[in-house]
Motif scaffolding. Sequence first.
Motif, mmCIF file in Angstrom:
data_model
loop_
_atom_site.group_PDB
_atom_site.id
_atom_site.type_symbol
_atom_site.label_atom_id
_atom_site.label_comp_id
_atom_site.label_asym_id
_atom_site.label_seq_id
_atom_site.Cartn_x
_atom_site.Cartn_y
_atom_site.Cartn_z
ATOM 1 N N LYS A 193 21.214 7.955 33.420
ATOM 2 C CA LYS A 193 20.519 6.720 34.096
ATOM 3 C C LYS A 193 21.510 5.810 34.715
ATOM 4 C CE LYS A 193 16.209 4.341 34.503
ATOM 5 N NZ LYS A 193 14.976 4.024 33.676
ATOM 6 N N GLY A 194 21.844 5.546 35.905
ATOM 7 C CA GLY A 194 22.348 4.398 36.198
ATOM 8 C C GLY A 194 24.006 4.601 36.669
ATOM 9 N N LYS A 195 24.313 5.949 36.180
ATOM 10 C CA LYS A 195 25.598 6.428 36.540
ATOM 11 C C LYS A 195 25.954 6.512 37.874
ATOM 12 C CE LYS A 195 26.847 8.113 31.935
ATOM 13 N NZ LYS A 195 27.668 6.890 31.474
ATOM 14 N N GLN A 196 27.148 6.316 38.030
ATOM 15 C CA GLN A 196 27.584 6.171 39.696
ATOM 16 C C GLN A 196 27.094 7.309 40.725
ATOM 17 O OE1 GLN A 196 31.758 5.395 40.161
ATOM 18 N NE2 GLN A 196 31.931 6.367 42.213
ATOM 19 N N TYR A 197 27.093 8.560 40.231
ATOM 20 C CA TYR A 197 26.776 9.732 40.985
ATOM 21 C C TYR A 197 25.565 10.337 40.402
ATOM 22 C CZ TYR A 197 31.521 9.740 42.707
ATOM 23 O OH TYR A 197 32.423 9.448 43.489
ATOM 24 N N LYS A 199 19.250 7.914 42.424
ATOM 25 C CA LYS A 199 18.728 6.500 42.230
ATOM 26 C C LYS A 199 17.260 6.565 42.921
ATOM 27 C CE LYS A 199 22.766 4.979 40.927
ATOM 28 N NZ LYS A 199 23.681 6.201 40.836
ATOM 29 N N GLY A 200 16.485 5.604 42.482
ATOM 30 C CA GLY A 200 15.274 5.496 43.384
ATOM 31 C C GLY A 200 14.409 6.735 42.767
ATOM 32 N N ALA A 201 13.721 6.802 44.158
ATOM 33 C CA ALA A 201 12.927 7.915 44.176
ATOM 34 C C ALA A 201 13.457 9.358 43.730
ATOM 35 C CB ALA A 201 12.207 8.047 45.566
ATOM 36 N N GLU A 202 14.769 9.490 44.143
ATOM 37 C CA GLU A 202 15.475 10.807 43.820
ATOM 38 C C GLU A 202 15.664 10.850 42.380
ATOM 39 O OE1 GLU A 202 16.462 13.068 45.923
ATOM 40 O OE2 GLU A 202 15.042 11.760 47.483
ATOM 41 N N TRP A 203 15.746 9.735 41.566
ATOM 42 C CA TRP A 203 15.942 10.064 40.047
ATOM 43 C C TRP A 203 14.448 10.511 39.881
ATOM 44 C CZ3 TRP A 203 18.810 9.938 36.195
ATOM 45 C CH2 TRP A 203 18.550 9.632 34.862
ATOM 46 N N ALA A 229 14.382 14.196 40.348
ATOM 47 C CA ALA A 229 15.379 14.938 39.373
ATOM 48 C C ALA A 229 14.832 15.054 37.926
ATOM 49 C CB ALA A 229 16.798 13.943 39.405
ATOM 50 N N LEU A 230 14.179 13.779 37.643
ATOM 51 C CA LEU A 230 13.818 13.943 36.321
ATOM 52 C C LEU A 230 12.757 14.883 35.780
ATOM 53 C CD1 LEU A 230 14.900 11.913 33.834
ATOM 54 C CD2 LEU A 230 12.754 10.536 34.413
ATOM 55 N N GLU A 231 11.829 15.084 36.870
ATOM 56 C CA GLU A 231 10.683 15.940 36.740
ATOM 57 C C GLU A 231 11.477 17.551 36.920
ATOM 58 O OE1 GLU A 231 6.663 17.342 39.506
ATOM 59 O OE2 GLU A 231 8.124 15.768 40.123
ATOM 60 N N LYS A 232 12.347 17.656 37.612
ATOM 61 C CA LYS A 232 13.129 18.884 37.746
ATOM 62 C C LYS A 232 13.791 19.014 36.192
ATOM 63 C CE LYS A 232 16.545 21.395 40.299
ATOM 64 N NZ LYS A 232 17.530 21.221 41.402
ATOM 65 N N TRP A 233 14.480 18.298 36.092
ATOM 66 C CA TRP A 233 15.253 18.432 34.648
ATOM 67 C C TRP A 233 14.585 18.473 33.453
ATOM 68 C CZ3 TRP A 233 18.805 13.531 35.612
ATOM 69 C CH2 TRP A 233 19.827 13.829 36.761
ATOM 70 N N SER A 234 13.328 17.907 33.333
ATOM 71 C CA SER A 234 12.379 18.058 32.452
ATOM 72 C C SER A 234 11.979 19.534 32.065
ATOM 73 C CB SER A 234 11.291 17.090 32.459
ATOM 74 O OG SER A 234 11.776 15.893 32.251
#
Length: 466
Positions: free
Chosen positions: A245-249, A252-256, A259-264
């Motif tokens: 979370k918060g790393k450069q690449y 961010k925002g809605a995309e995070w 991604a979190l839903e997918k990664w989980s």
Amino acid sequence: MEKKTLFDKIWDAHVVKSIPNGPDVFFIDKHFIHEVTSPVAFLNLENRGTTVMFPERTVATPDHNVPTIDQDKTIKDRLSRMQVEKLRENCHKYGIELHDLGTDHHGIVHVIGPELGITQPGMTIVCGDSHTSTHGAFGTIAFGIGTSEVEMVLATQCIMQSKPKKMRITVDGELGKGVTSKDIILYIISQISASGGTGYFIEYAGSAIRNLSMEARMTICNMSIEMGARGGLIAPDETTFEYLKGKQYAPKGAEWDKALEKWSALKTDDDAEFDIEYHYDAADIEPMITYGTNPGMGIKVKDNIPTTDGMGGNEMKSYLKSLDYMGFKPGEPMKGKKIDFVFVGSCTNGRIEDIRSVAEFVKGKKKAENITAWIVPGSREVEKKAIEEGLVAVLEEAGFKLRQPGCSACLAMNDDKIPSGKYAVSTSNRNFEGRQGPGSRTLLASPLTVAAVAITGEVSDPRDLF
């Protein structure tokens, strides 16, 4: 529905085409390159009249044979200088992101990928380097490739790959004081041997693994290759997400949130089958050290070198040859053996947590007179944090020498070599004959064990110094 392992889920999602009775055409999300295994690949592209298909999917940094002192000056070694210059030239020509010497994010390729947030769960990642398996700590399929395959990825973003078998290694329970992730992986390799993982991709599981930090998990996955495995991975969880979370690449925002839903969802299904499984109790693991010339030749620091009882023929011959190279004898205790060098660094243990643990251990102490102590941060970011947190001051007061980021004495493709006949206790990943310089003798151990050796001047159990 078919029950799938985490490995299956990622692999199947990246198969472009399956060749009957042959390999899969396998899509690669991220490709890391460095100065050693990329020049010939780029030359072959030019000879073919081919370009780089997706330059934005490749990230470069020089690391293997760069000097770790005077990086602001011209590289003295001609071959090293040519390779670094060629990497710069190729990255400029093809529009590839380069984290060059002297820039804010230069470092070892397997250190900067995670710390920049380039490495993300569910990815496929390759690099012309065997320790690409490090990135598996994030729930990725990551493995090393050869120069011809580097060319293949640059040209097509795909690789021809046969699907490996699957192994799960579960470590449950709580680690004892002074026991680290490096001890976990050295213990596992000592149990199943340096070839026990051949043909497999390993998933690490269990409460002892889940309780590790991301940097500790990277150490585990990094050394999967040292048991012959194609790679290793750990299912992503809250620890993974918090790290990214918060790393450069990182998204961010809605995309995070997406991604979190997918990664989980990236985890092995209940009742999914592996080709082989191993289970270990964390309570059985203690500070480890190697005594031979492959990473499987490891024992608890407090133990004696194994005898030849039960050995015969070529097995005994090979075993005694290894001990002869090391200057050791069967049945000898490891504790008390005099050491000349200690090395803290590499893509295995060159991250900020490693340097913090060593600094905390040696604070207020002095290294032994017979010890030359090198600390090599894995990246400029690690170096910067070590300075800002006062770790460098502590280490220098204890007699350690801080060098600049690079692979350094892990593989001695640079000026950082252990002299012939000398002993080095090292946080790196390989202890082959001459790995850290012609004739050098390497003993692999955790940062805490290395710190204990630095203070005492001999093989020591860190628990004795707490």
